[in-house]
Design a protein around this motif. Structure first.
Motif, PDB file in Angstrom:
ATOM      1  N   TYR A 227      17.607   6.749  57.224  1.00  0.00           N
ATOM      2  CA  TYR A 227      16.494   7.701  57.194  1.00  0.00           C
ATOM      3  C   TYR A 227      15.855   7.860  58.570  1.00  0.00           C
ATOM      4  CZ  TYR A 227      12.230  10.114  55.895  1.00  0.00           C
ATOM      5  OH  TYR A 227      11.216  11.042  55.828  1.00  0.00           O
TER       6      TYR A 227
ATOM      7  N   PRO B  44      14.834  13.250  52.756  1.00  0.00           N
ATOM      8  CA  PRO B  44      16.067  12.480  52.962  1.00  0.00           C
ATOM      9  C   PRO B  44      17.299  13.182  52.405  1.00  0.00           C
ATOM     10  CG  PRO B  44      14.730  11.498  51.231  1.00  0.00           C
ATOM     11  CD  PRO B  44      13.888  12.548  51.875  1.00  0.00           C
TER      12      PRO B  44
ATOM     13  N   LYS C 200      17.659   6.765  46.630  1.00  0.00           N
ATOM     14  CA  LYS C 200      16.534   7.638  46.956  1.00  0.00           C
ATOM     15  C   LYS C 200      16.185   8.539  45.773  1.00  0.00           C
ATOM     16  CE  LYS C 200      15.421   7.030  51.416  1.00  0.00           C
ATOM     17  NZ  LYS C 200      14.070   6.557  51.813  1.00  0.00           N
TER      18      LYS C 200
END
Length: 202
Positions: A29, A112, A70
């Motif tokens: 990230y 992301p 995520k």
């Protein structure tokens, strides 16, 4: 960290897979997926190459796990917003404020999922398919909220809210001016919903 015969002893009982994923989560990230080598993550997680590749045979396998992790975290947060809110309107407001809070947090680098998609051009790649699946889930989630608000034809409004979310994440990364960001996002979201409601009545 000392290792014996290629075996890994997780600190404080933390599973090896979680250590690798935590390192990937931080560095993918912050720096970009392609910029971070498997060797660097192996060193960061304090594992042997044998152990790393036993859990993730290729770097793409790790990237896929990172994206899925995520997605799971985001779904959990969004479901918590819905559980804690009085109604669908309050849930949408919580989402807007959540986007604002995230974009103002230290180390924020945008969405992301968009970042990862930019590094995987092939829409049929497993990483891109995982991102697409999460966006489908998010669209369905928004559609359910709009249905609770009495919006019958929800497709256009859902698309507009997703555009708003994506744009707010990008603006949060690029813009230094963060004053009243939450209220701007909430006002824009309200405008989308009210327009959809008005269309439903005409």
């Amino acid at each position: 960290m000392a290792q014996t015969a290629g075996t890994d002893v997780p600190p404080k009982g933390r599973p090896v897979r979680e250590r690798i994923l935590a390192a990937a989560d931080e560095h993918f990230y912050a720096e970009g997926i392609r910029a971070v080598s498997a060797d660097r993550l192996i060193a960061e997680a304090g594992v042997s190459k044998v152990t790393f590749y036993r859990h993730f045979p290729t770097k793409d396998d790790l990237v896929l796990a990172y994206v899925e992790r995520k997605a799971a975290v985001e779904r959990g947060v969004l479901e918590e917003f819905r559980e804690r809110s009085a109604d669908a309107c309050d849930t949408l407001v919580a989402i807007g404020r959540g986007i604002s809070d995230m974009s103002c947090s230290p180390g924020f680098r945008g969405c992301p999922f968009i970042n990862a998609a930019a590094e995987y051009a092939d829409p049929d790649h497993p990483v891109r398919r995982a991102i697409a699946a999460h966006r489908v889930w998010f669209a369905e989630y928004l559609g359910e909220l709009l249905g609770e608000l009495g919006v019958a034809d929800r497709a256009a409004a859902v698309e507009q809210l997703i555009f708003l979310r994506d744009g707010a994440m990008l603006a949060g990364y690029l813009s230094l001016d963060r004053a009243d960001r939450a209220e701007s996002i909430v006002r824009a979201g309200r405008a989308v919903v009210e327009a959809a409601r008005t269309d439903a009545l005409t």
